[in-house]
Scaffold this motif. Sequence first.
Motif, mmCIF file in Angstrom:
data_model
loop_
_atom_site.group_PDB
_atom_site.id
_atom_site.type_symbol
_atom_site.label_atom_id
_atom_site.label_comp_id
_atom_site.label_asym_id
_atom_site.label_seq_id
_atom_site.Cartn_x
_atom_site.Cartn_y
_atom_site.Cartn_z
ATOM 1 N N GLU B 461 1.206 -7.433 1.154
ATOM 2 C CA GLU B 461 0.040 -6.582 1.342
ATOM 3 C C GLU B 461 0.426 -5.156 1.047
ATOM 4 O OE1 GLU B 461 -3.108 -6.518 4.696
ATOM 5 O OE2 GLU B 461 -1.652 -8.053 5.172
ATOM 6 N N ASP B 463 -1.460 -2.635 2.018
ATOM 7 C CA ASP B 463 -2.186 -1.770 2.944
ATOM 8 C C ASP B 463 -1.190 -0.892 3.693
ATOM 9 O OD1 ASP B 463 -5.113 -2.333 4.704
ATOM 10 O OD2 ASP B 463 -3.699 -0.751 5.140
ATOM 11 N N ASP B 465 -1.170 -0.063 6.709
ATOM 12 C CA ASP B 465 -0.884 -0.369 8.110
ATOM 13 C C ASP B 465 0.085 -1.541 8.256
ATOM 14 O OD1 ASP B 465 -4.098 -1.978 8.721
ATOM 15 O OD2 ASP B 465 -2.437 -2.520 7.438
ATOM 16 N N VAL B 466 0.574 -2.010 7.152
ATOM 17 C CA VAL B 466 1.482 -3.144 7.228
ATOM 18 C C VAL B 466 2.809 -2.810 7.916
ATOM 19 C CG1 VAL B 466 2.863 -4.709 5.828
ATOM 20 C CG2 VAL B 466 0.463 -4.423 5.355
ATOM 21 N N GLU B 468 3.560 -0.965 10.353
ATOM 22 C CA GLU B 468 3.453 -1.004 11.808
ATOM 23 C C GLU B 468 3.419 -2.453 12.306
ATOM 24 O OE1 GLU B 468 1.217 2.987 11.247
ATOM 25 O OE2 GLU B 468 1.605 1.240 10.036
ATOM 26 N N GLU B 469 2.758 -3.269 11.497
ATOM 27 C CA GLU B 469 2.639 -4.663 11.911
ATOM 28 C C GLU B 469 4.017 -5.311 11.937
ATOM 29 O OE1 GLU B 469 -0.452 -8.137 10.827
ATOM 30 O OE2 GLU B 469 0.619 -7.245 9.170
ATOM 31 N N ALA B 472 6.145 -4.211 14.948
ATOM 32 C CA ALA B 472 5.789 -4.670 16.292
ATOM 33 C C ALA B 472 6.225 -6.110 16.520
ATOM 34 C CB ALA B 472 4.296 -4.579 16.477
#
Lengths: 227, 472
Positions: B461, B463, B465-466, B468-469, B472
């Motif tokens: 991906e 994106d 925001d990946v 951060e994913e 976590a």
Amino acid sequence: MTTVPTPHTVPARRRVVIVDDHAIFRAGLRAELADRVDVLAEAHDVESAIAAVREHNPEVVLLDVHLPGGTGGGGAEVVTGCRDLLQEVTFLAISVSDEASDVVSVIRAGARGYVTKTISSEELLQAIDAVASGDAVFSPRLAGFVLDAFGTSAVAEDVRDEELDRLSAREVEVMRLIARGYTYREIASELFISIKTVETHVSKVLRKLQLSSRHELTRWAEQRRII
Amino acid sequence: METTPTGHPGPAGVQRPPLRRGQPAPVAGVCLGLSRHLGVSVPLVRVTMILLTLAGGVGILLYLWLWIFVPSEREPTPEAAVRGLSGPAVGPVGPPKPTGTDDDAGTGRAKSLLDALTSSPEVLLGWLLLAVSALMVAQIIGVGIDWRLVLTPVVILIGVLLAWSQLDRAGPERIGRGEDGRPTAALWQVAAGAGLVLLAVLIIASGLVDTPDLAVGLTVAAMLLAGLALVVAPWLIKLYRTSQIERARAAAEAERADIAAHLHDSVLQTLAMIQKQRADPSAVERLARSQERQLRTWLYRQNAQATGTLKDQLLATAAELEEMHAVPVEVVTVGESQRSDHTPLVAAAREAILNAIKHAGPASVYVESNDREDAVFVRDRGEGFDVEAIDEDRLGVRESIIGRMHRAGGRAHIRSTGRGTEVQLFLPVEEPTSSATGESGGAEPGATEPGATEPGGGGSEQDHDVPEERAA
């Protein structure tokens, strides 16, 4: 505001309950809609709203997001309180607020759509029709929220239906076009698909928005102090 | 409460700066304040103080007196807002000559030397230690010195300095608070100061009376203090509580006044105008809409100052055009722009919105930013126009939208059908002219339309925001 003359005949008069804590707004909405839908009842707070919905069993509840009463949960609490009725009763959130938290909380509680109070009568009637027939209604702003929450990058074409925390490429496209102000019909012709398919995509997105436990969604919501 | 020299005008009738303790000062700013007030250079005042101190401790007493009774320039005073806080360190007008000490030269060098010798607490402490050692030397030589006479004032002085130095630093509301380090340290410092002063007083007392008598005296004193506390403590607590309530009330009052002022400036004015213009529905609608927008901004975005982000700039532009032309413009934004300069995009978008609301009516604007590019879509539902024919009758479109985007390194498309027009503007994050700010934006060569599907993007991906994913 004046009522828009009907361009086509509405098949059936929808049975509607209006929930808003401002009497003036309820009266205005009632006057606007009275000759096109049956307004069964009005309610002004969480308790009276739940009672009215249980008593009249309407097709559509026009639900203000901000409501007094209850435990302070507002419109979302009304939806939660009527959870057992969600098969027959649909909720359309109507709000003045642009706050993501307001919108997302009521959608995640189970509302089928979200429109702003500045919507025209004609569009509101269409939205009522749409949610009553089982479709989802997304305002451009709600589509924007969804894209913000799920991310805008086009992911795999074949996202499986049970995969709740990602949007398929098609769904992203549909959301983006809604955010750009396209109607379902325009989206259908833009993407060379049928309107029914567009509605299916929107309903899937709504379902994902309601059910997803996606980490990003949680984080995104937390940033906006929803949860 | 004001000290004597405050109100006097200068000899030539010149208004002096008010007597306030200056702030960037080694101890309490008394000398700095005095020099500003009198128009004398700071080192001179300091040296005078020190000389006065040597002359039987008068200087110290004067210093402490001024410390207590002269307000610091940081304290808010009613006049401060009007007059300004402080004058220049050295008076611009000819200063009245003080009692001449060693001011023979008055040159810059002498002054800077004096300043260096007196300006820092460490140097002053050094002087103090030198004085002590001088006394010791004197004792060794044979001069009899009663140490209690020297030591006790010094101990008292140190205690007072310790306790009072916290007076300026922390406001009264902060002394008691112990959750973070500084206020607790302040408390310890005050306690240590009080202990030192008590010790010095005990030393003095032990010089005056015998030890058994002293013990009795202490007991009596403690009993007296306890009795006094019994009477006074409720008053003090009441006073403290009242001041707390007063402070909270003042804050609430300030907020209420703020809201009232805002409502008066905006809502009431608009309502009055609506009443006047009730014959003109479009004017009423425009007024109501612009007021709604303002109020909404004030309620929901109060804390977000005008940050100059793409989102804020476009919202402002849309609001301005909406107000000017009485046509609603809806703006939906997704993502945060990675660019630092949005001028071309905002200018082109403004032109597009203006075209839409002039020729077609309500417009909706959609802004999407990702780590590759910023995209702006301006859509209207007018009758549309022939895109090929724009160079004849719509020069503005060609020049100020398409041309501007190309010059900035972006691109613009216009789609117009019978059901409306959409202007699409794209500006890549990495631009040749100004430095790109996105850390990941540089990796993407070229710019792809955000609507386009990434080929084989299932696994990776893109994106933003990946990361951060993954983290976590």
